[in-house]
Structures are given as structure tokens and as C-alpha cells.
Enzyme design. Sequence first.
Site, PDB file in Angstrom:
ATOM      1  N   GLY A 138       0.819  -1.200   0.000  1.00  4.61           N
ATOM      2  CA  GLY A 138       0.000   0.000   0.000  1.00  4.61           C
ATOM      3  C   GLY A 138       0.852   1.248   0.000  1.00  4.61           C
ATOM      4  O   GLY A 138       2.073   1.206  -0.202  1.00  4.61           O
ATOM      5  N   CYS A 139       0.198   2.370   0.255  1.00  5.29           N
ATOM      6  CA  CYS A 139       0.868   3.657   0.080  1.00  5.29           C
ATOM      7  C   CYS A 139       1.994   3.879   1.082  1.00  5.29           C
ATOM      8  O   CYS A 139       3.072   4.356   0.721  1.00  5.29           O
ATOM      9  CB  CYS A 139      -0.153   4.784   0.148  1.00  5.29           C
ATOM     10  N   PHE A 140       1.789   3.548   2.351  1.00  6.55           N
ATOM     11  CA  PHE A 140       2.841   3.812   3.343  1.00  6.55           C
ATOM     12  C   PHE A 140       4.095   2.966   3.093  1.00  6.55           C
ATOM     13  O   PHE A 140       5.199   3.507   3.026  1.00  6.55           O
ATOM     14  CB  PHE A 140       2.306   3.586   4.757  1.00  6.55           C
ATOM     15  N   THR A 200       5.987   4.128  -0.218  1.00  7.74           N
ATOM     16  CA  THR A 200       6.743   5.378  -0.060  1.00  7.74           C
ATOM     17  C   THR A 200       7.971   5.156   0.807  1.00  7.74           C
ATOM     18  O   THR A 200       9.080   5.598   0.478  1.00  7.74           O
ATOM     19  CB  THR A 200       5.846   6.447   0.619  1.00  7.74           C
ATOM     20  N   GLY A 202       0.575   4.403  -4.895  1.00  6.70           N
ATOM     21  CA  GLY A 202       0.379   3.759  -3.592  1.00  6.70           C
ATOM     22  C   GLY A 202      -0.735   2.724  -3.584  1.00  6.70           C
ATOM     23  O   GLY A 202      -1.027   2.145  -2.532  1.00  6.70           O
TER      24      GLY A 202
END
Lengths: 347, 347, 347, 347
Positions: free
Chosen positions: B148-150, B153, B319
Site C-alpha cells: 500500500g501507500c505507506f 513510499t 500507492g
Amino acid sequence: MIGASGYGGLQTVRLIQSHPHLRVTFLGGHGSVGRHWRELAPFLDPGPDLHVAQPDPDAIAAAADLVVLSLPNGQASTLAPALLERGLRVVDLSADYRFPRLEDWRQVYGGHGAAERADAGLCAEAVYGLPEFNRQAIATARLVACPGCFPTTSLLALLPLLQAGLILPEGIIIDAKTGTSGGGREARRHLLLAEAGEAVAPYGVEGHRHTREMEIQATTLGRSRPLRLQFTPHLLPMVRGLLATVYGQLSPPSCAAAQLTSHFLDTYRHQPCVDVLPVGVYPSTKWVRQTNRALLSVATNPHTGQVIVMAALDNLLKGQAGQAVQCFNIMLGLPESTGLPLAPFYP
Amino acid sequence: MIGASGYGGLQTVRLIQSHPHLRVTFLGGHGSVGRHWRELAPFLDPGPDLHVAQPDPDAIAAAADLVVLSLPNGQASTLAPALLERGLRVVDLSADYRFPRLEDWRQVYGGHGAAERADAGLCAEAVYGLPEFNRQAIATARLVACPGCFPTTSLLALLPLLQAGLILPEGIIIDAKTGTSGGGREARRHLLLAEAGEAVAPYGVEGHRHTREMEIQATTLGRSRPLRLQFTPHLLPMVRGLLATVYGQLSPPSCAAAQLTSHFLDTYRHQPCVDVLPVGVYPSTKWVRQTNRALLSVATNPHTGQVIVMAALDNLLKGQAGQAVQCFNIMLGLPESTGLPLAPFYP
Amino acid sequence: MIGASGYGGLQTVRLIQSHPHLRVTFLGGHGSVGRHWRELAPFLDPGPDLHVAQPDPDAIAAAADLVVLSLPNGQASTLAPALLERGLRVVDLSADYRFPRLEDWRQVYGGHGAAERADAGLCAEAVYGLPEFNRQAIATARLVACPGCFPTTSLLALLPLLQAGLILPEGIIIDAKTGTSGGGREARRHLLLAEAGEAVAPYGVEGHRHTREMEIQATTLGRSRPLRLQFTPHLLPMVRGLLATVYGQLSPPSCAAAQLTSHFLDTYRHQPCVDVLPVGVYPSTKWVRQTNRALLSVATNPHTGQVIVMAALDNLLKGQAGQAVQCFNIMLGLPESTGLPLAPFYP
Amino acid sequence: MIGASGYGGLQTVRLIQSHPHLRVTFLGGHGSVGRHWRELAPFLDPGPDLHVAQPDPDAIAAAADLVVLSLPNGQASTLAPALLERGLRVVDLSADYRFPRLEDWRQVYGGHGAAERADAGLCAEAVYGLPEFNRQAIATARLVACPGCFPTTSLLALLPLLQAGLILPEGIIIDAKTGTSGGGREARRHLLLAEAGEAVAPYGVEGHRHTREMEIQATTLGRSRPLRLQFTPHLLPMVRGLLATVYGQLSPPSCAAAQLTSHFLDTYRHQPCVDVLPVGVYPSTKWVRQTNRALLSVATNPHTGQVIVMAALDNLLKGQAGQAVQCFNIMLGLPESTGLPLAPFYP
């Protein structure tokens, strides 16, 4: 009130309007000389019945006992000496007197005109206006240098740990998030809604000019050995509010959040403008919006021995004009939160 | 496409609409069975001419070759085995297959129903769908678990340093800032505009469930010794966008930003969806809004020996759904950014 | 205070906290019975030291003299009769008593349970709580039905024109723009920041339920012949604030903005919560944010003979809870703006 | 492309980047001469490999066949004649050629320098670039004057009614709501996020300069008798998007929404960039964000005989740069929506 049309000036005048013991008797400025307050702030009614005038020291002394300076960095120091000579007491919202040594100020803010300042004595005399850690000195000061929003938030989070030796001075990180009003009311492209809206970005990551101020005050007020900080501000798509998330290594590393929270509660027990949240409740800037209150919460990471302190406040009140009024209250022997809003209109 | 009406589903369908080699042939869901796509998304025209159907494996196999699962955690694993048995290739956007060991997943996401999962073999087989560090495995995978996004990144920021041994594994901090769309499309009070607007607050400060996933992948993909991270997400008043500010101790501490930037440029030179900014230019989430691109910037603090990596991406594309399409492209032997927007409409 | 956890309840409690003559002595609710106020509002300190209790009429009568009802439409009328019997005076924030004829209420809000209401007498007795046009009746009322944000804004704009016969009753248009807090604190998808952020859209364009209320009150308070209105609300990406832009045909068509402004100034000269701006200065909702003040401005189009009245207020204060406190002040013979903020903290 | 660094320029370059038949070969500007595109737009990668140059007509003619002028009002007309002489075809985004009679332009935009314009012939020749109502003239035009966001939205809503005589020309009201990017990229105080955030306010209520342009074009393209409009723009706290709510008296007054919707569907059936929503579905600006699509919806008030048309578009695409590319497509004989995004990435 000198510097009336910026956000600092607007907040100060608004606060004084509902203050039972203060009154605005002089409005000084540069860009808006001759204009009536009503034109500058049609939304503040009833504002003071005053026109903006050149900040002439004699005229100010004739009208006022206390002065707030809300001017760009480097300008307060051109006016403060003359005001003090005339017996006025001054609270300065700029950075001009936040460094006990003029030389430190020059290193950070130097440049155009900085060479001309010759008020090293006043720099040494000026009192750092963080009431929670400097109340006694503020009470009797002639010249108070109020810290701005970033140092206030960061120091409220850090000083309890530093004073008690609960954090290693090495490796401390301050990751700060601020609304755009912190950038002032002058029109600048990166603060346009079209640019700053729906966006978040860091800025000043290397050597932001507030870093040095925080390092010096953390050492002095925190009674710590000299330290260096990593300070990273971020611009957020909101008008007001500042959140600092502060990280460091615990000493000892096994210290629990409950224990630290208890220490913070002790530290701030008699401080009307600072509250500590229970473990697991994290502050939102919205909970302190348009108040002079700071909210703190402490967490730990038992796997890494780190402490995380979160601190939220309103950048234009507890981080600026509200703090000035809080200092005035102390200087006048009034209850510290006189005339200061502490509870928000949520949401 | 299974799970059509959430933000992940909406983005996926929209991306596939303008993809030259993919087509939506089946829309599966639970809450909206029987409704036409057009009702779910009057703003997507022309959307696929489809009604939402129960996600029956045989029906899916009859209609499609590739499946994206955009379902709540714990639900993908009730469907994926049957799909794989029928020869379909699956990209899962949930956390169900992001842990090579089912036991780790249980520890983090366990609870209701978690005990019933018996697909440890699939967990071990599933490929972590971070193309920049796992391209070859993705190309031939049957089952891809997209981060996912976290984690995306954070890992894009951390892995170049960990792989090269330029950062100490101890004491790494990820301070993340996300828009509210990351919380999904279900109505929840804290995601209301009235609550989240004009506010910033941390959440999940202690033991956020993404932390363990990042620790495991940082160790594996970063070829590092085991590490523990401090991960602090913050909710921001914006719709889309994610910024991670990652802090750690340099090894050696004197390494310069220019040198590190050069290393990042080398790492990502042939990666079409990741760009590295010059020293001193910091990424805004707005620069990657509605694109499948991540932007990175590296800074250092010479006083403290710290490195600061800033990484920005769109939480719903690079993400989430964009990464799924990027994986599909790799699985199909297409150029990796086929059909993926890389340049934003600014502002 | 009954209905404590919604935005109406939060505002009311907050206002009473700083009111010199009122105190919260009972908190009633349904969903949150047994919880302490402090849990509901960690951001309001010091809030009342109370737990939420079932709204039992005897218990309320034992604790209080005045009651604010902040309940969903249709629920106030199940409680109000019993409260009035016990000698309490009631201010209701719902629509239950805004129609003098129960039949009109049934037509607009009818449906589940509406048939059971048998308090037509109370409907006829209830006083419409718009202080600027109904002060005397409010002063002695047992039951006050406060208008919500849309009718308050619209009527403040329209009534001066209608009363003076300066506008034709035919063809009046109210184009209203509201922040999302007007939709309440219950989680609903279209009020999510991800949905409502960066967006504007109309809703309820045909036959919005506030239209009928405004038509009736415009006729009654405006002393006009019966009229039909076009009312178009729009949802805006902001938390608080309501702006109504009201259009109509002047009578006579040549009437100038200066003359109309003068008439508005006369109308509101002794109203502490309403101000009229000079010709050419248009109100921003930000100028009245978190205040109980309404700002009006009048413009004309000499080519078309139209009048345009713009009215701004804070939907949760002058449009809801602040108006309730304003009514209490009148009922108690206090100065009308006692305890009510009138100047904003700008920005 | 002349005028590269404003929002119009940024959008145009971005659109052309993904256009299969257009390429940016010259970037002209004033403030940023000599700077590389990459500096102006680090977020657009890969942008054109060009430096900004003085807009010298010979240099432009050597590099390009088509020119977009995105310059402040009054400046396009200093450049366009020389470009046309050199055989270039020009699309102008300013107001300079939107009035067939130079005299009308002078009345509205006159002032500094306006007296010097002597290109009345070009004004008469220029084609109003609203493709849906002027396609044939655009196809062969040398000089196209694209309408901006307000006239485009308003005319798309009004023209079907005017052409069919379904609305009275008297008393039409356009209540428009716009994001702040419509105000351009120059730093101006009222467009700061701190000022425009959490606020809505009208502006230019009396005699906005777009009113006259809309009146003339509504008369011409709508084949109506001369009319006067009331146009009220409002500034909203969002980056992009424009919604116009248009009110008028139906003729005959009993015409139903379904019938009108059917007429609108007929009018726009073959227009790829305009869609009509079903009765009762109202457009959100978010549904067209970052697309070149306009969405319309028609409602009626049977009590008052009024029609309400709601029209939403993206002010920087269909309201500016996207419309320019749409015109180019027509001028080049390409399918009209070539290279133009029509479906949004929601939310």
C-alpha cells in the site's frame, strides 16, 4: 501595537479587544499609514477607533505603557531601544532579541543591514518569552522576545525531557507541520491556495533559521549539554495550526509512556495554557484552533527505546500574539490567561 | 476487478479505461451486487458496460485472465486460492499476502476469522509487488501482493540506503503525512470534512500495523540485518497524496547529500515511475498528484550525521491501483508504465 | 442540554461555558448515555463535569430551568410537551415547531412516525426564534423554535425588502453556499473530506424541505402576500460558514443600492448581531466565522432592475447554537449578545 | 506557446505533451526569459526541452504553425497581428478578440493603452472559440478567441434554452462558483490559502467584465433578442473547478425538467466534451476535475415557472487550455477530443 496589518497585528488587536485590562491606544505601521483600522479589518467590529500612524517613539510613549512589535526581522531592533529609553515595556514578536548574543543573531539573520545593529546589550538583557519556563524573568522584564510558533511548540515538547535527563541530547528530530498563515499575510506565490491547497511539502530541511534558536534555548532552559537538532518544517493545506512530532532516544531506553506522561503532567500542572493528554490520545491542531492552549502527548517505542512527543498549538495565538498577551499578563501581575481563549469552537 | 466501488476499485477501472491492452470484463463486489457501473460512477464516462456481480470464481475465470482484488483485509484470502486454481493470475491490494509467513500476518491482522486461514503456502509463494525492487519475481508470479501507500513510499526512500549500507538499521524514523482518501470510501466520522478539515493529527503512533510489514520487507529487500522502525502516520486535510519524511543515522556520518543523491539516481535510473530531485529541491505531493510517479529527495544534517529522505506519491495510484497496473504490465511483458499517467495537471 | 454530542450540542455547551449567567446542569442524549462529557470532547477543557443521561423529563426538571433540544427532526416533539408541563422553558433547534400548523410540518417532514404527533396546539403556540424580527414574542415564550442556518440567513436578507415592499414577491431566488458541518456529525459518505474536498455541487434543487418554512415565515414576518421561492443550496469544501445570495426584482426597479443599504442600516440599527456593509463591500463567511454575527450587503443591477442581497453567517452559531443562546438571553431579560462572540479571529 | 509560466501555459504544455499530433516547439514569455522549462515546472517530466524566449514573431514563425497566446488582457493584441501576417494560426486565451467590435472591448477593458489598439478588423474577423456552437467557423479560422471559464460554463447552460426560445431573455441570473486557480498564478493577497481557505465570498457583483461578453455572445449564438444578465461570481476554497447555477423564467412556464433535459440531450448528442445528466442528478465540479468535459443538469420549479441549469467544468481545461486544444483539433481536422482527458481520477 506596531505592525498592525499582518496576522500578528490582527490577532493582537482582536485579543486586546476582549481583554479586561488592556486597550489599544496606538496603531503603528509603515505600508498602511493614514488608513483607519476599520478599512484594514472590516470584519473586526468594533475595532479600535484609530488610524495607523508612523511609529514615532515619542508619540507611542505619549499614548501607551506597553508596546507589541509585530515587524519583520531586523526592524524591531531599529525601534526598541528608543521605546525602552522612554520607559515603555516592549514585547517583540520578531527574532531580533531571541538570541542572547547578537553575534548568533547575525549568523542566522545577517545580511542586509545586520551589520549596523549595535544593541548587543539589549540582546543580553532581553528575556525569552516562553512563560512556562521563564515566568519570573518575564514578570520584571523591560524587553521580552517572544518565541514564534516552531520554537514554542518544540520547546514545550522537549524541555521536560531535557531538564529531567530523560532524553539523549544527540539525535533529536523535530518534524513540524504548519498551516500557511505562519508564512504571513504578504502575497507570495507558494502560499496561494492554488499552490498550497491539496499539497504537502517539506521546506528549509537543511539549516532552517529557527534551528539555531531552538538549540540555544533547549540548552539554556533545558539545562542540557549543547545539542544539535534536526528540524524539518512542512507546509500543510490549512490556515492555522502547528503540530510538532518530536523524536529522541530515551534515557533509560525502557522508560514507559505512562511514566513520562506523569512527568509531563507534573511539569505543566500549574500552567494554564498547556495540557497533557492521556497515553494513547494524540493531539489534533483542531483541538486548540483559535485558542492560546498547547496540547501535548507522549508515546514510546519499546522496540527502539525512542520517545515521541506530539505538541499542537495555534500558530497565531500560543505561537505568536496570544503568547505576547500571556507575557503582558505576567508583566502586569494579572492571572496568566486573562483575556485568552482556552477552549475551541469545534469543529 | 473485484471490489469495484471503493477508491481502489474506482482508480483501477479508470486506469484500465485508458490502457491500450487491458479491458474490464468482470466487476465483482458485495454491497453493490446488481447495480450498474454507471450508477456507481456517474462521473466516469464511458465506464465499462457492466453490472456488479457476486465474485464467483467460475464466472470470473470465464470472463478474465487477470484479477485485481480490492477487498478489505482478510477477504482476499477467501477468494484468491480458488482463482489461482482456475489458472487466473491475481494482484491483491490488501495485506493478506504481504507477509511471507502467515504467522506474521496473523499477529498483525489476527482477530475475527484469522484463525481459519490455511493458505500458508500461498503466503510463501506470493510475490511482494514493489516493481522497483522485485521486477523479475513479479514478471512470472501467479499471485502478487501489492504494498500500500505507506510501505511503498517508505521502502522507496529506505531501500537504496539499506542495500548500500549507507544508513544504520537502528533508530530509523518514518514520519508520514497522508490525505484522507487513504482511509477509504466508507463513511467514518474522523474522515468527515468537518472533522479532518483544517486539522492535522498523528494516529497509530504505537505499533501501527504497517510497521511490521515495512520492517520485514526492509530487511529482505534491503538485504539488511533485522531492524525495528518508528512509523508515525499523520492525517492531513487533503484528498490525495502521501509524503514520507524518513530519518536515520548515516554510515559513515559524513556522507554528503550530493553523493547520496547520486546513489539514488543510479538506483532509479531505469525505473520509469521513480524520479530523484536535485539536492535542495524537496518534493510536493502535488507534483505527483494523480500520477503513478514517486519523487524522492535526499538531504543531510552534517552536524548530526543524519540523513533525511523525502518521498512523495499519490496514495491511490503509485500507492495502490497504479502499482497494480504497473505489476500487470510487468506480468504481461509490456513496457512498465503503459497506460499510467506520469505527469500531473498542475495545480 | 439534550443532544450533546452533535455539532449543535458541542457549540451550545461551549457557548454556555463562557456565558456569565448560564450553566450546563444536565446533559441528555441517546447514543452516548453514561459517557462523561470529557470523553466526548477532550478538546473542551474545562467542560461540564457531567455524564450523559437519558433525557428523563423529571430528572431534567430537577436540574434545570431552561432546556435546549438539539435532536433529529421528529424527536423534539416527543419530549417537549413533558418538559413544558413541568414548567421548563424550551428552545428547540429542530424543525418540529417551526411551522405554526402541524399539517405543514407533516407535509414537509412527514413519513415514519409523523402521523403520531398530536401537538398541534404547541405548534401554534411556539414562537419562531428569529430575534431580529420576533424579539417580543421570544421574550415571553415557553417554547421557541429556532430557525436553522438557511432560513436565518435568507430571512435576514429578505425581510427588510419584503416589509418595505421594495421587492416583488414573485421570482425570488436564494442561492446558498454552505460548509459541510451543516450536514451534522453523523458519518455520511458525501460529507467525507475525500468526497466533499475540492468540490462544489448543488443539492436538493427541487423542493428542498427548508423552502416551505422560508415561504411561510417570509409571508408572516415579511407581511407580504403569499410567495414561492426558488432555494438552491450548494455544498462547499469548507467546515463552517454559510453565504446566501438572494435575487429579486426591485419595486420600483430604479431603486439604488445606496438607498437600499440605508434602509437595511435602519432596519438593523439596534440589532447587536447583524451588521450591514457599505455598498461595494461584499461579505465573506470568514468575517463571521465562529461568531454570532450576520453580515449583509446590498447590490443592484440597474440594467435589469434586480436587487442582490448577500448574507453571511456561521452556520453553527448564528445559524444554530448561538441563536439559541441569543433567544435565552432575551427570555431572561439579559443584553441580547451576552456571552456571544461577535468578532472573529481572522484568518 | 506564448505565456508559459501561468496556469494557462502549464496546462497547455501538459496537454500537448500527451497529444499525438502536437508538439511544443517554442516557449515564449516575458518574466522568465532564458529559463529552462524544467526550472519552471520540475513536476512536469519530461517537459519540452526548451528555454523561454522573447516572443519574437519571426522566431515563432520559424518554429511553429500554430500559436497559443496565454497573456494578460491587452497584450495578445500587440502580438497577434504580426503572427497572422506570417501565416500562423492563432488561438488566444485572453479577452482581446472576444468582442466582434473593438469598441465593446474598449468599454470593458479600456484604460491604460487601450486607446492604441487599431485592429478592429481582426476583432471582426476573430472567431469565438466555443466549439459546441461555433465549430464550422473555428475549423477555418486564422484567429480564434477562446472564451474563458465563466462564459463557457454560462453559455453551455444558456444557449440551448435561448436558441429554442424556452427561456425569457429578461431576468436571467448566473450565480457562479469558482476555485482560486481562476485568479491566476501571480501572488495576490486575497488568493492566499490563509485568506481564501475556509471562506466563500462574492466579488464583482456589479458589472463584472465578463457580463458584457456573455450578453453579446448569448444574443449572437443564442439567436436571441438583446438581453442583460446578472452575473455573480463567488470565490471558493478549492483549487480547480467552476460551477454555474443559471436561473431564468421558462417559456412556457409549465415546461417540465424531463422535456428540457431531452432538449439538452439532443443539443449535445454529438458533442464529445459535453454531457447531460439525468433529471435529479446534479453535477459536482469533482466529476470533471482535470478533464475537458462539461456536465449539465436541468431542473425546474413548477411553483414559479423557473428553470435552473447547473453546469460544471474544470476552469483550467474546458474553461481555458483544454478548450484551446479542442479548437486546435478542429482547426487541424482531427477528432475533436484528441489528446484531451474526459474521465476524472476520482476522488
